[in-house]
Design a protein around this motif. Structure first.
Motif, PDB file in Angstrom:
ATOM      1  N   SER A   1      -6.554  -4.055   6.951  1.00 20.14           N
ATOM      2  CA  SER A   1      -6.544  -5.121   5.943  1.00 20.14           C
ATOM      3  C   SER A   1      -7.426  -4.839   4.735  1.00 20.14           C
ATOM      4  CB  SER A   1      -6.982  -6.444   6.579  1.00 20.14           C
ATOM      5  OG  SER A   1      -8.332  -6.365   7.002  1.00 20.14           O
ATOM      6  N   ASP A   2      -6.992  -5.377   3.589  1.00 16.78           N
ATOM      7  CA  ASP A   2      -7.840  -5.492   2.410  1.00 16.78           C
ATOM      8  C   ASP A   2      -8.525  -6.856   2.399  1.00 16.78           C
ATOM      9  OD1 ASP A   2      -7.062  -2.972   1.144  1.00 16.78           O
ATOM     10  OD2 ASP A   2      -5.112  -3.929   0.853  1.00 16.78           O
ATOM     11  N   GLU A   3      -7.749  -7.863   2.819  1.00 16.68           N
ATOM     12  CA  GLU A   3      -8.255  -9.222   2.903  1.00 16.68           C
ATOM     13  C   GLU A   3      -7.856  -9.842   4.225  1.00 16.68           C
ATOM     14  OE1 GLU A   3      -8.605 -11.423  -1.272  1.00 16.68           O
ATOM     15  OE2 GLU A   3      -6.513 -10.910  -0.795  1.00 16.68           O
ATOM     16  N   VAL A   4      -8.610 -10.866   4.616  1.00 14.90           N
ATOM     17  CA  VAL A   4      -8.373 -11.566   5.874  1.00 14.90           C
ATOM     18  C   VAL A   4      -8.363 -13.066   5.606  1.00 14.90           C
ATOM     19  CG1 VAL A   4      -9.178 -11.945   8.242  1.00 14.90           C
ATOM     20  CG2 VAL A   4      -9.568  -9.733   7.129  1.00 14.90           C
ATOM     21  N   ALA A   5      -7.455 -13.775   6.276  1.00 18.62           N
ATOM     22  CA  ALA A   5      -7.424 -15.233   6.199  1.00 18.62           C
ATOM     23  C   ALA A   5      -7.466 -15.787   7.617  1.00 18.62           C
ATOM     24  CB  ALA A   5      -6.173 -15.717   5.479  1.00 18.62           C
ATOM     25  N   LEU A   6      -8.292 -16.800   7.844  1.00 20.33           N
ATOM     26  CA  LEU A   6      -8.419 -17.413   9.162  1.00 20.33           C
ATOM     27  C   LEU A   6      -7.660 -18.735   9.180  1.00 20.33           C
ATOM     28  CD1 LEU A   6      -9.610 -17.639  12.023  1.00 20.33           C
ATOM     29  CD2 LEU A   6     -11.676 -18.631  10.998  1.00 20.33           C
ATOM     30  N   LEU A   7      -6.709 -18.832  10.101  1.00 20.04           N
ATOM     31  CA  LEU A   7      -5.917 -20.045  10.275  1.00 20.04           C
ATOM     32  C   LEU A   7      -6.462 -20.821  11.461  1.00 20.04           C
ATOM     33  CD1 LEU A   7      -3.335 -21.596   9.331  1.00 20.04           C
ATOM     34  CD2 LEU A   7      -2.055 -20.241  11.006  1.00 20.04           C
ATOM     35  N   TYR A   8      -6.824 -22.065  11.220  1.00 21.52           N
ATOM     36  CA  TYR A   8      -7.362 -22.905  12.292  1.00 21.52           C
ATOM     37  C   TYR A   8      -6.866 -24.332  12.096  1.00 21.52           C
ATOM     38  CZ  TYR A   8     -10.656 -25.508  15.201  1.00 21.52           C
ATOM     39  OH  TYR A   8     -11.204 -26.360  16.131  1.00 21.52           O
ATOM     40  N   GLU A   9      -6.323 -24.890  13.168  1.00 25.29           N
ATOM     41  CA  GLU A   9      -5.783 -26.249  13.155  1.00 25.29           C
ATOM     42  C   GLU A   9      -4.836 -26.480  11.976  1.00 25.29           C
ATOM     43  OE1 GLU A   9      -9.004 -29.075  13.539  1.00 25.29           O
ATOM     44  OE2 GLU A   9      -8.981 -28.847  15.727  1.00 25.29           O
TER      45      GLU A   9
ATOM     46  N   HIS B   1     -17.928 -16.262  20.227  1.00 30.10           N
ATOM     47  CA  HIS B   1     -18.779 -17.257  20.879  1.00 30.10           C
ATOM     48  C   HIS B   1     -18.012 -18.540  21.169  1.00 30.10           C
ATOM     49  CE1 HIS B   1     -22.502 -15.186  18.932  1.00 30.10           C
ATOM     50  NE2 HIS B   1     -22.125 -14.596  20.040  1.00 30.10           N
ATOM     51  N   THR B   2     -18.342 -19.174  22.287  1.00 31.12           N
ATOM     52  CA  THR B   2     -17.687 -20.434  22.616  1.00 31.12           C
ATOM     53  C   THR B   2     -18.268 -21.618  21.838  1.00 31.12           C
ATOM     54  OG1 THR B   2     -19.206 -20.723  24.497  1.00 31.12           O
ATOM     55  CG2 THR B   2     -17.054 -19.690  24.937  1.00 31.12           C
ATOM     56  N   GLU B   3     -19.490 -21.468  21.374  1.00 32.66           N
ATOM     57  CA  GLU B   3     -20.132 -22.559  20.631  1.00 32.66           C
ATOM     58  C   GLU B   3     -19.927 -22.367  19.133  1.00 32.66           C
ATOM     59  OE1 GLU B   3     -24.206 -22.887  21.678  1.00 32.66           O
ATOM     60  OE2 GLU B   3     -23.811 -23.327  23.791  1.00 32.66           O
ATOM     61  N   GLY B   4     -19.508 -23.459  18.477  1.00 34.32           N
ATOM     62  CA  GLY B   4     -19.259 -23.416  17.043  1.00 34.32           C
ATOM     63  C   GLY B   4     -18.213 -24.430  16.666  1.00 34.32           C
ATOM     64  N   PRO B   5     -17.770 -24.419  15.415  1.00 37.01           N
ATOM     65  CA  PRO B   5     -16.821 -25.436  14.950  1.00 37.01           C
ATOM     66  C   PRO B   5     -15.419 -25.291  15.534  1.00 37.01           C
ATOM     67  CG  PRO B   5     -17.198 -23.780  13.237  1.00 37.01           C
ATOM     68  CD  PRO B   5     -18.192 -23.514  14.331  1.00 37.01           C
ATOM     69  N   ILE B   6     -15.056 -24.069  16.042  1.00 44.62           N
ATOM     70  CA  ILE B   6     -13.754 -23.899  16.668  1.00 44.62           C
ATOM     71  C   ILE B   6     -13.816 -24.472  18.076  1.00 44.62           C
ATOM     72  CG2 ILE B   6     -12.039 -22.226  17.474  1.00 44.62           C
ATOM     73  CD1 ILE B   6     -12.909 -20.386  15.208  1.00 44.62           C
ATOM     74  N   GLN B   7     -12.988 -25.456  18.328  1.00 44.28           N
ATOM     75  CA  GLN B   7     -12.981 -26.114  19.628  1.00 44.28           C
ATOM     76  C   GLN B   7     -12.254 -25.246  20.643  1.00 44.28           C
ATOM     77  OE1 GLN B   7     -14.729 -29.124  20.137  1.00 44.28           O
ATOM     78  NE2 GLN B   7     -15.408 -28.457  18.106  1.00 44.28           N
ATOM     79  N   VAL B   8     -12.913 -24.948  21.756  1.00 43.45           N
ATOM     80  CA  VAL B   8     -12.372 -24.099  22.794  1.00 43.45           C
ATOM     81  C   VAL B   8     -11.840 -24.988  23.909  1.00 43.45           C
ATOM     82  CG1 VAL B   8     -12.805 -22.245  24.423  1.00 43.45           C
ATOM     83  CG2 VAL B   8     -14.003 -22.283  22.225  1.00 43.45           C
TER      84      VAL B   8
ATOM     85  N   ASP C   1     -18.330  -8.903   8.482  1.00 46.51           N
ATOM     86  CA  ASP C   1     -19.584  -8.589   9.168  1.00 46.51           C
ATOM     87  C   ASP C   1     -20.711  -9.522   8.768  1.00 46.51           C
ATOM     88  OD1 ASP C   1     -18.592  -6.405  10.646  1.00 46.51           O
ATOM     89  OD2 ASP C   1     -18.715  -5.134   8.866  1.00 46.51           O
ATOM     90  N   HIS C   2     -20.612 -10.126   7.595  1.00 48.11           N
ATOM     91  CA  HIS C   2     -21.634 -11.067   7.141  1.00 48.11           C
ATOM     92  C   HIS C   2     -20.950 -12.278   6.514  1.00 48.11           C
ATOM     93  CE1 HIS C   2     -24.620  -7.937   7.838  1.00 48.11           C
ATOM     94  NE2 HIS C   2     -23.852  -7.106   7.155  1.00 48.11           N
ATOM     95  N   PRO C   3     -20.199 -13.031   7.334  1.00 52.37           N
ATOM     96  CA  PRO C   3     -19.430 -14.143   6.785  1.00 52.37           C
ATOM     97  C   PRO C   3     -20.328 -15.304   6.369  1.00 52.37           C
ATOM     98  CG  PRO C   3     -19.309 -14.175   9.177  1.00 52.37           C
ATOM     99  CD  PRO C   3     -20.050 -12.921   8.805  1.00 52.37           C
ATOM    100  N   ASP C   4     -19.863 -16.018   5.364  1.00 51.18           N
ATOM    101  CA  ASP C   4     -20.580 -17.212   4.930  1.00 51.18           C
ATOM    102  C   ASP C   4     -19.870 -18.463   5.446  1.00 51.18           C
ATOM    103  OD1 ASP C   4     -18.275 -17.077   3.474  1.00 51.18           O
ATOM    104  OD2 ASP C   4     -19.229 -17.199   1.498  1.00 51.18           O
ATOM    105  N   ASN C   5     -19.092 -18.279   6.511  1.00 54.75           N
ATOM    106  CA  ASN C   5     -18.272 -19.357   7.044  1.00 54.75           C
ATOM    107  C   ASN C   5     -18.465 -19.429   8.556  1.00 54.75           C
ATOM    108  OD1 ASN C   5     -15.634 -20.350   8.338  1.00 54.75           O
ATOM    109  ND2 ASN C   5     -15.334 -20.946   6.201  1.00 54.75           N
ATOM    110  N   PRO C   6     -18.830 -20.600   9.092  1.00 51.78           N
ATOM    111  CA  PRO C   6     -19.094 -20.703  10.530  1.00 51.78           C
ATOM    112  C   PRO C   6     -17.855 -20.479  11.387  1.00 51.78           C
ATOM    113  CG  PRO C   6     -19.117 -22.872   9.498  1.00 51.78           C
ATOM    114  CD  PRO C   6     -19.071 -21.880   8.398  1.00 51.78           C
TER     115      PRO C   6
END
Length: 254
Positions: free
Chosen positions: A210-218, A245-252, A231-236
Motif C-alpha cells: 500500500s501507499d495509503e491505508v483506510a480503516l473501516l469500522y462500524e 489489543h483488546t482494549e480500545g475504542p474498537i469493541q471486541v 507505526d506512529h498513528p495519531d488515531n486510537p
C-alpha cells in the motif's frame, strides 16, 4: 497532484436491520495502491461489491474516473467493468479450462481474439507473474495455491485495466508465498500504472503493497493516511487494530 480514480461519498447500505455501510467517504488517487483494513464483518467486502456493482447501495455515490456508476445496470455497467481487473480471494479460476485460457478468458470470449493470439497473450502475462510457459497447459487442479493466485493475477492484468481490485490476496498462503504475491502485486501496479484497491486484514501484506491505508469500522472510514503512519498513528482505532489489543475504542465481541 494526482487525479482521483475512485470517489465514494456518503455510501449507505443495509440488509434488513443490519446497517453495514453508514456513510463511507473515500478517495483513491489514480496510480496509487490503497488498502482498506478492518475486522471481520466491518463491511470491507460489501464496500468492494458496491464499487463493482454487484450490490446497489441504498444511498450515496460512487464515481470512477469522474463518472458516476451508482445505479448502473446491464450493458452500461458491463462497459464500466471492462476497466476493472480482479484478483479474487479463492482465485476463482475455471477448473475445466487450461491455465492459458483462464488468463486470456476475456479477450478470447468477449473480444473475439483468435486462440493463437490469446495463447501468446497468456504466455506473456504468465511470465510477468513468474510462471513458466509449460504451466499454460496445466489445469487449475494441478497447481499449488500460490500458483493459482499467480494465474489469477495474470488474468486480472491481462486486459490492462484502469483499476485492479484485490480481495484478501494472501489468504490461505504461507508467509513466503504471501510475500511473493505481494511483491508481484506491487510490481504490477508500478509497471502498468494501475490504481490498486485491496481489502485485507493481513497487516504484513498491507505494509508491502500500500501507499495509503483506510480503516473501516462500524460502517465508516475512521482513518485514512500514508502507510508509514501506521507505526506512529495519531488515531486510537488504528493503534488498536495494528497492535491487536483488546482494549480500545474498537469493541471486541467475545
Amino acid at each position: 497532484m494526482s487525479s482521483t480514480a475512485i470517489e465514494i461519498r456518503d455510501l449507505h447500505i443495509s440488509f434488513g436491520s443490519n446497517h453495514v455501510l453508514r456513510g463511507v467517504n473515500l478517495d483513491v488517487p489514480s496510480g496509487s495502491s490503497l488498502v482498506v483494513i478492518g475486522g471481520s464483518g466491518s463491511g470491507k467486502s460489501v464496500l468492494l461489491k458496491c464499487i463493482l456493482g454487484i450490490l446497489q447501495p441504498d444511498s450515496g455515490t460512487i464515481h470512477i474516473n469522474g463518472e458516476e456508476i451508482t445505479g448502473l445496470y446491464g450493458r452500461h455497467l458491463d462497459n464500466f467493468r471492462t476497466r476493472f481487473g480482479m484478483l479474487f480471494q479463492g482465485s476463482a479460476l475455471f477448473d475445466s479450462l487450461p491455465v492459458w485460457e483462464n488468463v486470456a478468458f476475456y479477450p478470447l470470449h468477449n473480444q473475439g481474439m483468435s486462440r493463437k493470439k490469446a495463447h501468446e497473450l497468456s504466455l506473456r502475462y504468465l511470465a510477468n507473474v513468474g510462471l513458466d510457459a509449460d504451466i499454460a497447459e496445466f489445469y487449475p487442479a494441478e497447481l499449488s495455491g500460490g500458483m493459482r493466485k499467480r494465474v489469477g493475477l495474470a488474468r486480472a492484468i491481462a486486459t490492462e485495466p484502469d483499476i485492479i481490485f484485490f480481495d484478501e490476496p494472501t489468504t490461505g498462503l504461507d508467509p513466503i508465498m504471501g510475500d511473493m504475491i505481494d511483491q508481484l502485486i506491487r510490481k504490477c501496479i508500478i509497471e502498468y500504472g494501475f490504481t490498486g484497491l485491496t481489502i485485507t486484514h493481513d497487516m504484513a501484506s498491507v505494509r508491502r503493497i500500500s501507499d495509503e491505508v483506510a480503516l473501516l469500522y462500524e460502517g465508516r472510514i475512521v482513518w485514512k493516511g500514508a502507510t508509514d503512519k501506521l507505526d506512529h498513528p495519531d488515531n486510537p482505532y488504528v493503534e488498536q487494530f495494528v497492535t491487536g489489543h483488546t482494549e480500545g475504542p474498537i469493541q471486541v465481541q467475545f
